[in-house]
Design a protein around this motif. Structure first.
Motif, PDB file in Angstrom:
ATOM      1  N   LEU A 193       0.833  -1.204   0.000  1.00  0.00           N
ATOM      2  CA  LEU A 193       0.000   0.000   0.000  1.00  0.00           C
ATOM      3  C   LEU A 193       0.865   1.250   0.000  1.00  0.00           C
ATOM      4  N   SER A 194       0.370   2.276  -0.686  1.00  0.00           N
ATOM      5  CA  SER A 194       1.047   3.574  -0.686  1.00  0.00           C
ATOM      6  C   SER A 194      -0.016   4.666  -0.773  1.00  0.00           C
ATOM      7  N   ALA A 195       0.420   5.903  -0.557  1.00  0.00           N
ATOM      8  CA  ALA A 195      -0.509   7.036  -0.596  1.00  0.00           C
ATOM      9  C   ALA A 195       0.151   8.205  -1.311  1.00  0.00           C
ATOM     10  N   THR A 196      -0.681   8.953  -2.047  1.00  0.00           N
ATOM     11  CA  THR A 196      -0.243  10.152  -2.747  1.00  0.00           C
ATOM     12  C   THR A 196      -1.284  11.227  -2.491  1.00  0.00           C
ATOM     13  N   GLU A 197      -0.830  12.415  -2.125  1.00  0.00           N
ATOM     14  CA  GLU A 197      -1.773  13.512  -1.936  1.00  0.00           C
ATOM     15  C   GLU A 197      -2.380  13.894  -3.277  1.00  0.00           C
ATOM     16  N   VAL A 198      -3.689  14.170  -3.271  1.00  0.00           N
ATOM     17  CA  VAL A 198      -4.421  14.573  -4.466  1.00  0.00           C
ATOM     18  C   VAL A 198      -4.541  16.093  -4.438  1.00  0.00           C
ATOM     19  N   SER A 199      -4.401  16.703  -5.593  1.00  0.00           N
ATOM     20  CA  SER A 199      -4.526  18.163  -5.660  1.00  0.00           C
ATOM     21  C   SER A 199      -5.846  18.590  -5.045  1.00  0.00           C
ATOM     22  N   PRO A 200      -5.785  19.558  -4.134  1.00  0.00           N
ATOM     23  CA  PRO A 200      -7.028  19.989  -3.492  1.00  0.00           C
ATOM     24  C   PRO A 200      -7.911  20.787  -4.444  1.00  0.00           C
ATOM     25  N   GLY A 201      -9.179  20.806  -4.133  1.00  0.00           N
ATOM     26  CA  GLY A 201     -10.140  21.616  -4.865  1.00  0.00           C
ATOM     27  C   GLY A 201     -10.915  22.436  -3.862  1.00  0.00           C
ATOM     28  N   ALA A 202     -10.876  23.730  -3.992  1.00  0.00           N
ATOM     29  CA  ALA A 202     -11.546  24.636  -3.034  1.00  0.00           C
ATOM     30  C   ALA A 202     -11.076  24.281  -1.628  1.00  0.00           C
ATOM     31  N   THR A 203     -11.972  23.851  -0.756  1.00  0.00           N
ATOM     32  CA  THR A 203     -11.569  23.462   0.599  1.00  0.00           C
ATOM     33  C   THR A 203     -11.449  21.949   0.741  1.00  0.00           C
ATOM     34  N   HIS A 204     -11.509  21.222  -0.347  1.00  0.00           N
ATOM     35  CA  HIS A 204     -11.404  19.759  -0.317  1.00  0.00           C
ATOM     36  C   HIS A 204      -9.941  19.333  -0.294  1.00  0.00           C
ATOM     37  N   ARG A 205      -9.664  18.301   0.483  1.00  0.00           N
ATOM     38  CA  ARG A 205      -8.333  17.713   0.551  1.00  0.00           C
ATOM     39  C   ARG A 205      -8.474  16.223   0.304  1.00  0.00           C
ATOM     40  N   GLY A 206      -7.466  15.627  -0.337  1.00  0.00           N
ATOM     41  CA  GLY A 206      -7.583  14.214  -0.648  1.00  0.00           C
ATOM     42  C   GLY A 206      -6.266  13.483  -0.678  1.00  0.00           C
ATOM     43  N   VAL A 207      -6.379  12.162  -0.577  1.00  0.00           N
ATOM     44  CA  VAL A 207      -5.255  11.243  -0.662  1.00  0.00           C
ATOM     45  C   VAL A 207      -5.715  10.073  -1.517  1.00  0.00           C
TER      46      VAL A 207
END
Length: 187
Positions: A51-65
């Motif tokens: 398993l691995s994780a990469t931060e996803v580009s945020p949108g407005a106030t949204h944050r993602g992985v």
């Protein structure tokens, strides 16, 4: 003990004994793996997965992985389907992600509500051979106050008995996780 519980217990024991090499299970006839082409693809077992994780580009106030699930090199292809269990536990109060089919940063296409089976292949080809799921949250609460920044996620893939800690960063008060998808279903 049910057939399924007994099977997962055997897989967990085998994985613990054999370590990262994984092991094969002997599914009952009524729990046979699905066919893909002319080959039988077995469900992914705990000792096979990386398993691995990469931060996803945020949108407005949204944050993602984006959580990516691949295979240990040399492990035969396997199939995985559904939602991983995700909990954030370092950086703020522990929070568990709700299962949602789609969200602001990703998930299933609008015409689908059921998670598809994903065939996971060689981890040397992550763009085409891995399964991945988006975890997302809002960086501010309903009153506009900033949310905690978490530095670790505990991720448990479907049919795996224990979570994998993954170092990553996400700022959120609540979390959602979308189903595992193959590369062909990501934008």
């Amino acid at each position: 003990m049910s057939k399924r519980t007994d099977r997962y217990a055997r897989i967990a024991l085998c994985a613990a004994v054999l370590g990262a090499g994984g092991c094969a299970s002997n599914p009952a006839a009524d729990d046979a793996p699905p066919s893909v082409g002319s080959k039988q693809i077995s469900p992914c077992a705990p000792g096979q997965l990386v398993l691995s994780a990469t931060e996803v580009s945020p949108g407005a106030t949204h944050r993602g992985v984006q959580i990516t699930i691949g295979l240990i090199n040399g492990t035969p292809a396997c199939e995985i389907s559904g939602y991983p269990e995700v909990e954030a536990d370092e950086g703020g109060p522990a929070i568990r992600a709700d299962h949602t089919p789609r969200g602001y940063l990703g998930g299933l296409p609008p015409d689908r509500d059921a998670p598809p089976p994903v065939t996971v292949t060689d981890s040397n080809v992550p763009a085409s051979g891995a399964a991945s799921a988006i975890v997302e949250g809002l960086a501010v609460d309903a009153a506009g106050n900033p949310c905690p920044t978490y530095t670790r996620l505990l991720v448990t893939p479907p049919n795996v008995p224990a979570p994998h800690p993954i170092a990553t960063t996400i700022t959120a008060c609540t979390l959602e996780v979308h189903p595992l998808l193959g590369a062909d279903m990501h934008p």
